[in-house]
Scaffold this motif. Structure first.
Motif, short mmCIF file in Angstrom:
data_model
loop_
_atom_site.label_atom_id
_atom_site.label_comp_id
_atom_site.label_asym_id
_atom_site.label_seq_id
_atom_site.Cartn_x
_atom_site.Cartn_y
_atom_site.Cartn_z
N VAL A 187 -36.02 82.08 8.16
CA VAL A 187 -34.70 81.25 7.07
C VAL A 187 -34.10 80.31 7.23
O VAL A 187 -33.92 79.45 6.31
CB VAL A 187 -33.58 83.09 6.84
N MET A 188 -33.12 79.52 8.54
CA MET A 188 -32.75 78.80 8.99
C MET A 188 -34.11 77.67 8.55
O MET A 188 -33.61 76.51 8.22
CB MET A 188 -32.35 78.85 10.51
N GLU A 189 -35.11 78.00 9.53
CA GLU A 189 -35.97 76.40 9.30
C GLU A 189 -36.04 76.44 7.62
O GLU A 189 -36.40 75.05 7.49
CB GLU A 189 -36.90 77.07 9.42
N PHE A 190 -36.67 77.14 7.14
CA PHE A 190 -36.74 77.38 5.66
C PHE A 190 -35.57 75.95 4.80
O PHE A 190 -36.05 75.21 4.37
CB PHE A 190 -37.24 78.61 5.17
N TYR A 191 -34.76 77.12 5.06
CA TYR A 191 -33.29 75.89 4.16
C TYR A 191 -32.94 74.91 4.70
O TYR A 191 -32.73 73.87 3.89
CB TYR A 191 -32.22 76.93 4.00
N LYS A 192 -33.03 74.56 6.06
CA LYS A 192 -32.86 72.94 6.91
C LYS A 192 -33.97 72.65 6.04
O LYS A 192 -33.01 71.52 6.39
CB LYS A 192 -32.71 73.41 8.46
N THR A 193 -35.59 72.64 5.80
CA THR A 193 -36.43 71.69 5.58
C THR A 193 -36.04 71.32 4.77
O THR A 193 -36.01 70.47 3.69
CB THR A 193 -37.12 72.15 5.85
N LEU A 194 -35.12 73.10 2.89
CA LEU A 194 -35.04 72.48 1.78
C LEU A 194 -34.20 71.57 1.26
O LEU A 194 -33.83 70.28 0.74
CB LEU A 194 -34.89 73.39 1.52
N ASP A 195 -33.21 71.63 2.24
CA ASP A 195 -31.87 70.49 2.78
C ASP A 195 -32.58 69.24 2.81
O ASP A 195 -31.40 68.45 2.16
CB ASP A 195 -30.71 71.35 3.32
#
Length: 400
Positions: free
Chosen positions: A334-342
């Motif tokens: 989840v963190m990698e997903f949203y950090k990349t999205l951000d």
């Protein structure tokens, strides 16, 4: 700990609110607008239910001219059944609601007329909350107001006027630190004299701290003592500074890394958190997924279906990276997903990546498009490439 957002839902069908001008505020128009707005509110509550969002701030404009003599309707009686249905949906799904009067609701004004209007507005907000769900945990958030050249006297004026309020208003009223005049220390002082619980606003504290510049956590803990059991769980406001606007301006989205740093620093503190952010429910879902106790990759795949073309528009590399992340079905990155999205969201526009994204989407429609539509699309693409059109003109082709 509930996570919520304020007033409007982004990208959700039939959730827009309507208004009308004073000139057009006929009984017929008011009834029509209120009916529409209640439909929109019910749709938002239903969306929140389906997305595990248990905290929501209702717009003050739900009832046009709700505290004004312009609106003579007994709307709480006329729409009693509708309010009851929405209230049932709220209670059955443990959704906590709130309201936040605007900047012109000033209880400590030196102008008696302004104070009278403020009292009427607070009574309107209380009546609306009582019509939906009278539980005392549902709150009306208010700032202290102006300083008028003598802050101490202005604070005393607020206390005096607060004491005159109807019990139905005081039952729901909470006070909040602001980003310009009253810092959290001064709001806490006012709370001691009124008994009103305090909502701590994180960004306002960063911009307008107390003299000792105590930490947010220390103040959140102290504010928690102002909440009685009947007031429900302590509530705070969380937002992030917009990097290109004046201090106190809310960001476009909540960034995953900053939010989780804040959550981890809370430790054992578990307040309800109202997000004040431009992308509303989108950030709420993000924050809920970041804190999910029963993670499932399907939650991220659902999010990816919403964002993938935005990411492709900004960065093919980020697009490929997220696709690779989601291939491992037993994990929950989840963190990698949203950090990349951000990361992708904050990138500057790249014509090459943007054209790749719009052409990708166009591929789903071009077989059904007429020759005229195809020609028009190609014209827009060429004009975008030569800086004659903005990207939104291409993306909103049927709006042109």
């Amino acid at each position: 700990m509930r996570i919520g957002y304020a007033c409007q839902a982004v990208g959700i069908y039939e959730t827009n609110f309507k208004s009308c001008t004073r000139k057009n505020a006929t009984e017929e128009n008011l009834l029509s607008v209120i009916n529409h707005n209640l439909n929109a509110l019910e749709n938002i509550i239903d969306y929140n239910r389906k997305n595990k969002i248990h905290l929501f701030r209702i717009t003050s404009d739900l009832i046009p001219f709700g505290s004004s003599p312009v609106n003579q309707l007994k709307w709480w009686e006329i729409f009693q059944e509708r309010f009851g249905r929405i209230g049932q949906l709220v209670r059955e799904n443990d959704i906590r609601i709130s309201m936040h009067p605007g900047q012109y609701t000033v209880l400590n004004s030196t102008d008696d007329t302004v104070v009278e209007r403020a009292v009427a507005d607070l009574e309107y907000h209380a009546k609306l909350l009582e019509s939906i769900d009278p539980d005392q945990k549902n709150k009306i958030i208010l700032h202290i107001g102006g300083a008028y050249g003598d802050k101490k006297k202005a604070m005393e004026c607020f206390v005096t006027n607060y004491q005159k309020l109807e019990e139905a208003v005081k039952k729901h009223l909470v006070i909040e630190n602001d980003d310009k005049i009253y810092n959290i220390e001064e709001v806490m002082e006012t709370s001691l004299k009124t008994g009103a619980p305090v909502v701590f606003d994180v960004l306002h504290h960063q911009v307008n701290p107390d003299k000792e510049k105590n930490s947010a956590n220390s103040w959140i803990k102290q504010c928690g003592y102002t909440w009685k059991s009947e007031d429900g769980v302590q509530k705070i406001h969380y937002s992030e500074q917009n990097p290109v606007k004046q201090p106190g301006s809310h960001s476009e989205t909540i960034t995953a890394e900053s939010f989780m740093t804040f959550i981890n620093e809370l430790g054992s503190l578990q307040p309800d958190i109202m997000l004040e952010v431009k992308d509303k429910n989108l950030s709420a879902v993000k924050c809920i997924n970041l804190m999910e106790e029963r993670p499932n990759i399907l939650m991220l795949e659902k999010e990816w279906s919403r964002y993938k073309y935005l990411v492709l528009e900004k960065s093919q590399n980020d697009y490929k990276y997220i696709r690779q992340l989601l291939k491992e079905k037993e994990k929950y990155p989840v963190m990698e997903f949203y950090k990349t999205l951000d990361h992708a969201r904050f990138l500057e526009e790249s014509k090459g990546d943007a054209l790749n994204a719009v052409n990708h989407v166009w591929g789903y429609f071009k077989k059904q498009a007429s020759e005229k539509e195809k020609d028009y699309y190609q014209k827009l693409i060429q004009e975008y490439g030569s800086d004659k059109k903005q990207l939104n003109s291409v993306k909103n082709i049927y709006g042109n």
